[in-house]
Design a protein around this motif. Sequence first.
Motif: not given
Length: 125
Positions: A3, A24-28, A110, A115, A117, A120
Amino acid sequence: MPDVALAASGSEVAVALAAAELLAEDGLAARVVSVPWRERFRDRLDAGCAPVPADCPAVWIEAGSTTGWHALARPGDRVVGLDDFGASAPGPVLMRELGLTPEAVATAASAAAGSPRRTSTKERG
């Protein structure tokens, strides 16, 4: 396909790796790219064979002057770095106090990826 790409050299690669974990924790998905020789990397970008895909936004990370990274940045890319001179402290303290942190890089990444953020668990303490 990532991404976003996080490009850095030297000690900044550790910042990029930590930012990639936050993303990665945010799905990126982030691709961390070590750039030991910026001029050679520019040649590879121009030839279309660099490890940063042309349609992938990038964040260029620098603990010194960001001028050379701005020359590599494409529209939509971000540059995160320190353009201040004269501050004195241990490296990790200086980077944190001046804002060159994994969190700052992840936020820039992000934004570049379009996207927002999420904070976390690590950032909330």
